[in-house]
Design a protein around this motif. Structure first.
Motif, PDB file in Angstrom:
ATOM      1  N   MET A 246       0.850  -1.192   0.000  1.00  0.00           N
ATOM      2  CA  MET A 246       0.000   0.000   0.000  1.00  0.00           C
ATOM      3  C   MET A 246       0.882   1.237   0.000  1.00  0.00           C
ATOM      4  N   MET A 247       0.284   2.338  -0.408  1.00  0.00           N
ATOM      5  CA  MET A 247       1.020   3.599  -0.411  1.00  0.00           C
ATOM      6  C   MET A 247       0.424   4.575   0.600  1.00  0.00           C
ATOM      7  N   THR A 248      -0.190   3.981   1.628  1.00  0.00           N
ATOM      8  CA  THR A 248      -0.760   4.721   2.759  1.00  0.00           C
ATOM      9  C   THR A 248      -0.259   4.058   4.031  1.00  0.00           C
ATOM     10  N   PRO A 249       0.102   4.817   5.054  1.00  0.00           N
ATOM     11  CA  PRO A 249       0.591   4.198   6.296  1.00  0.00           C
ATOM     12  C   PRO A 249      -0.420   3.203   6.862  1.00  0.00           C
ATOM     13  N   TRP A 250       0.096   2.116   7.430  1.00  0.00           N
ATOM     14  CA  TRP A 250      -0.772   1.062   7.960  1.00  0.00           C
ATOM     15  C   TRP A 250      -0.263   0.632   9.323  1.00  0.00           C
ATOM     16  N   ASN A 251      -1.136   0.753  10.328  1.00  0.00           N
ATOM     17  CA  ASN A 251      -0.806   0.292  11.666  1.00  0.00           C
ATOM     18  C   ASN A 251      -2.084  -0.189  12.339  1.00  0.00           C
ATOM     19  N   SER A 256      -4.843   5.379  18.368  1.00  0.00           N
ATOM     20  CA  SER A 256      -4.736   6.826  18.546  1.00  0.00           C
ATOM     21  C   SER A 256      -4.412   7.502  17.225  1.00  0.00           C
ATOM     22  N   ALA A 257      -4.790   8.761  17.140  1.00  0.00           N
ATOM     23  CA  ALA A 257      -4.527   9.514  15.915  1.00  0.00           C
ATOM     24  C   ALA A 257      -3.032   9.718  15.751  1.00  0.00           C
ATOM     25  N   SER A 258      -2.523   9.423  14.556  1.00  0.00           N
ATOM     26  CA  SER A 258      -1.093   9.564  14.314  1.00  0.00           C
ATOM     27  C   SER A 258      -0.802  10.631  13.269  1.00  0.00           C
ATOM     28  N   VAL A 259      -1.845  11.279  12.736  1.00  0.00           N
ATOM     29  CA  VAL A 259      -1.670  12.286  11.702  1.00  0.00           C
ATOM     30  C   VAL A 259      -2.288  13.592  12.196  1.00  0.00           C
ATOM     31  N   ALA A 272      -8.010  12.947   2.901  1.00  0.00           N
ATOM     32  CA  ALA A 272      -9.277  12.319   2.537  1.00  0.00           C
ATOM     33  C   ALA A 272      -9.059  11.206   1.523  1.00  0.00           C
ATOM     34  N   LEU A 273      -8.213  11.453   0.527  1.00  0.00           N
ATOM     35  CA  LEU A 273      -7.960  10.442  -0.494  1.00  0.00           C
ATOM     36  C   LEU A 273      -7.264   9.222   0.092  1.00  0.00           C
ATOM     37  N   ASP A 274      -6.233   9.437   0.885  1.00  0.00           N
ATOM     38  CA  ASP A 274      -5.489   8.306   1.441  1.00  0.00           C
ATOM     39  C   ASP A 274      -6.360   7.471   2.363  1.00  0.00           C
ATOM     40  N   TRP A 275      -7.181   8.117   3.181  1.00  0.00           N
ATOM     41  CA  TRP A 275      -8.038   7.338   4.076  1.00  0.00           C
ATOM     42  C   TRP A 275      -9.112   6.591   3.291  1.00  0.00           C
ATOM     43  N   ALA A 276      -9.587   7.178   2.182  1.00  0.00           N
ATOM     44  CA  ALA A 276     -10.561   6.466   1.346  1.00  0.00           C
ATOM     45  C   ALA A 276      -9.935   5.227   0.716  1.00  0.00           C
ATOM     46  N   LEU A 277      -8.694   5.342   0.245  1.00  0.00           N
ATOM     47  CA  LEU A 277      -8.015   4.195  -0.351  1.00  0.00           C
ATOM     48  C   LEU A 277      -7.733   3.113   0.692  1.00  0.00           C
ATOM     49  N   LEU A 278      -7.486   3.543   1.917  1.00  0.00           N
ATOM     50  CA  LEU A 278      -7.165   2.597   2.976  1.00  0.00           C
ATOM     51  C   LEU A 278      -8.395   1.866   3.505  1.00  0.00           C
ATOM     52  N   ALA A 279      -9.568   2.493   3.371  1.00  0.00           N
ATOM     53  CA  ALA A 279     -10.776   1.957   4.013  1.00  0.00           C
ATOM     54  C   ALA A 279     -11.102   0.543   3.558  1.00  0.00           C
ATOM     55  N   SER A 280     -10.996   0.267   2.255  1.00  0.00           N
ATOM     56  CA  SER A 280     -11.375  -1.059   1.772  1.00  0.00           C
ATOM     57  C   SER A 280     -10.431  -2.134   2.308  1.00  0.00           C
ATOM     58  N   TYR A 281      -9.155  -1.778   2.498  1.00  0.00           N
ATOM     59  CA  TYR A 281      -8.245  -2.781   3.053  1.00  0.00           C
ATOM     60  C   TYR A 281      -8.544  -3.036   4.522  1.00  0.00           C
ATOM     61  N   ARG A 282      -8.910  -2.000   5.253  1.00  0.00           N
ATOM     62  CA  ARG A 282      -9.281  -2.209   6.653  1.00  0.00           C
ATOM     63  C   ARG A 282     -10.439  -3.204   6.744  1.00  0.00           C
ATOM     64  N   SER A 327       4.769   7.256   6.675  1.00  0.00           N
ATOM     65  CA  SER A 327       4.006   8.503   6.751  1.00  0.00           C
ATOM     66  C   SER A 327       3.327   8.758   5.411  1.00  0.00           C
ATOM     67  N   LEU A 328       2.376   9.681   5.419  1.00  0.00           N
ATOM     68  CA  LEU A 328       1.632   9.990   4.201  1.00  0.00           C
ATOM     69  C   LEU A 328       2.537  10.570   3.118  1.00  0.00           C
ATOM     70  N   MET A 329       2.268  10.159   1.885  1.00  0.00           N
ATOM     71  CA  MET A 329       2.972  10.733   0.749  1.00  0.00           C
ATOM     72  C   MET A 329       2.250  12.003   0.287  1.00  0.00           C
ATOM     73  N   PRO A 330       2.970  12.968  -0.279  1.00  0.00           N
ATOM     74  CA  PRO A 330       2.312  14.180  -0.783  1.00  0.00           C
ATOM     75  C   PRO A 330       1.304  13.859  -1.882  1.00  0.00           C
ATOM     76  N   LEU A 331       0.232  14.644  -1.942  1.00  0.00           N
ATOM     77  CA  LEU A 331      -0.816  14.435  -2.924  1.00  0.00           C
ATOM     78  C   LEU A 331      -0.282  14.537  -4.348  1.00  0.00           C
ATOM     79  N   ASP A 332       0.627  15.503  -4.594  1.00  0.00           N
ATOM     80  CA  ASP A 332       1.066  15.719  -5.972  1.00  0.00           C
ATOM     81  C   ASP A 332       1.913  14.576  -6.512  1.00  0.00           C
ATOM     82  N   TRP A 333       2.363  13.663  -5.660  1.00  0.00           N
ATOM     83  CA  TRP A 333       3.101  12.507  -6.164  1.00  0.00           C
ATOM     84  C   TRP A 333       2.213  11.601  -7.006  1.00  0.00           C
ATOM     85  N   ILE A 334       0.909  11.700  -6.855  1.00  0.00           N
ATOM     86  CA  ILE A 334      -0.012  10.874  -7.639  1.00  0.00           C
ATOM     87  C   ILE A 334       0.075  11.220  -9.122  1.00  0.00           C
TER      88      ILE A 334
END
Length: 362
Positions: A246-251, A256-259, A272-282, A327-334
């Motif tokens: 994945m390209m979103t942090p996973w723990n 607790s909130a880490s961001v 918002a985008l990273d958490w949306a992408l992560l939701a289906s894996y959770r 940690s989160l990657m910058p949005l513009d890297w997409i």
């Protein structure tokens, strides 16, 4: 034991996968140019998964990524009303032009646009929203040509390739569609082609949907950014060693909130985008944990001599090893298809993969 590699979506961040694959070859987890037994992907993950199924060695995959630029992926859509195109070309200049081929600075706002009133601009954007037909802001014809040169479809659909699973979202029903070059869930093997890859990458609104047969498809990340269930179904009774990239942090153990809270619009959009992408894996991860708890409970009941309902009992599946950035990657890297960003992502993917593999040996 079968090995399965699941690659998530994330646009140009997909260069991260290449660094991960380098580490997997380096450590002997997979053979270069052959891939693991099963490889699955969504969106850019589907592209890199298909490249592995094509038999591309990691050095060649790295070379192809470094040669790729924005213009090789998309361009402004011809569906857009002509009256909107000059302004949109300027507004989307960072998305449409790479530094390697002139950079966004060569796009200036046309003189006629600089003197338009706010009312005129609103009228022109109104024409955009009323456009018929409208399938997307950008056209992926360049991506079609680029990927056709990358892939060896006869090999992908032949016996020497690993099992390949690609996900897309059926536009008119919202159902997840899994395309597979092997028989899956009672369906015969499908012949994977360029349209299946584009379907998995068809980001809603941004890119046009892709038609296959009588159906229209959007990006698989709308439903499943990391498709675990079809991988487990395909493995059958075989033991599985699953790596999820994945390209979103996973723990999963952190409550607790880490961001930090976003401080501006770009940070908010990124989060918002990273958490949306992560939701289906959770959801998939939690479903797998529940499956394992059920399998354990049924095994205890059987050991106690109790009669169980007819039918096959679920078998436990080892939880996947997740390879992800800390940690989160910058949005513009997409949307950054520049070699500088690719090199950075190669290095980060390799580092994160080695860390994840070492931690599971400990």
């Amino acid at each position: 034991m079968k090995k399965a590699l699941v690659l998530s979506g994330g646009g140009a961040r997909g260069a991260y996968h290449v660094g991960v694959i380098e580490a997997l070859v380096e450590t002997g987890w997979m053979e270069d140019g052959r891939g693991p037994d099963i490889v699955a992907g969504t969106s850019i993950g589907a592209i890199n998964a298909a490249a592995l199924a094509s038999g591309l060695p990691v050095a060649r995959l790295r070379e192809l990524w470094l040669r790729m630029h924005t213009e090789d992926v998309h361009r402004l859509s011809h569906d857009l009303p002509p009256v909107t195109r000059p302004l949109l070309r300027f507004l989307l200049r960072n998305v449409l032009t790479s530094q390697a081929r002139g950079g966004a600075s060569r796009y200036a706002l046309p003189p006629a646009e600089r003197t338009r009133s706010a009312e005129s601009l609103l009228q022109r954007f109104g024409a955009l929203f009323r456009a018929r037909p409208f399938r997307g802001l950008l056209d992926t014809t360049p991506w079609r040509h680029t990927l056709a040169a990358w892939m060896d479809f006869p090999r992908i659909n032949g016996p020497d390739a690993p099992a390949l699973l690609i996900t897309a979202t059926e536009l008119q029903s919202g159902a997840l569609e899994v395309f597979c070059n092997r028989p899956l869930q009672g369906r015969p093997a499908q012949t994977i082609g360029i349209d299946h890859l584009l379907a998995s990458c068809s980001i809603p609104i941004v890119y046009p949907w892709t038609e296959i047969g009588q159906r229209k498809y959007w990006d698989g990340a709308v439903i499943a950014n990391t498709p675990l269930d079809p991988v487990i179904d395909l493995a059958g009774e075989d033991e599985l060693d699953i790596l999820v990239v994945m390209m979103t942090p996973w723990n999963p153990s952190s409550d607790s909130a880490s961001v930090a809270a976003p401080g501006d619009l770009v940070q908010a959009a990124t989060l918002a985008l990273d958490w949306a992408l992560l939701a289906s894996y959770r959801v998939a991860f939690e479903a797998l944990e529940q499956r394992n708890r059920l399998a354990e409970a049924m095994a205890r009941l059987r050991a106690a001599g109790l009669e169980l309902p007819p039918g096959p009992a679920p078998r436990p599946i080892a939880l996947p090893t997740v390879i992800a950035p800390p940690s989160l990657m910058p949005l513009d890297w997409i949307i950054d298809y520049e070699s500088v960003n690719h090199h950075r992502l190669f290095a980060q993917g390799r580092t994160d993969a080695l860390r994840a593999l070492n931690s599971r040996r400990a």
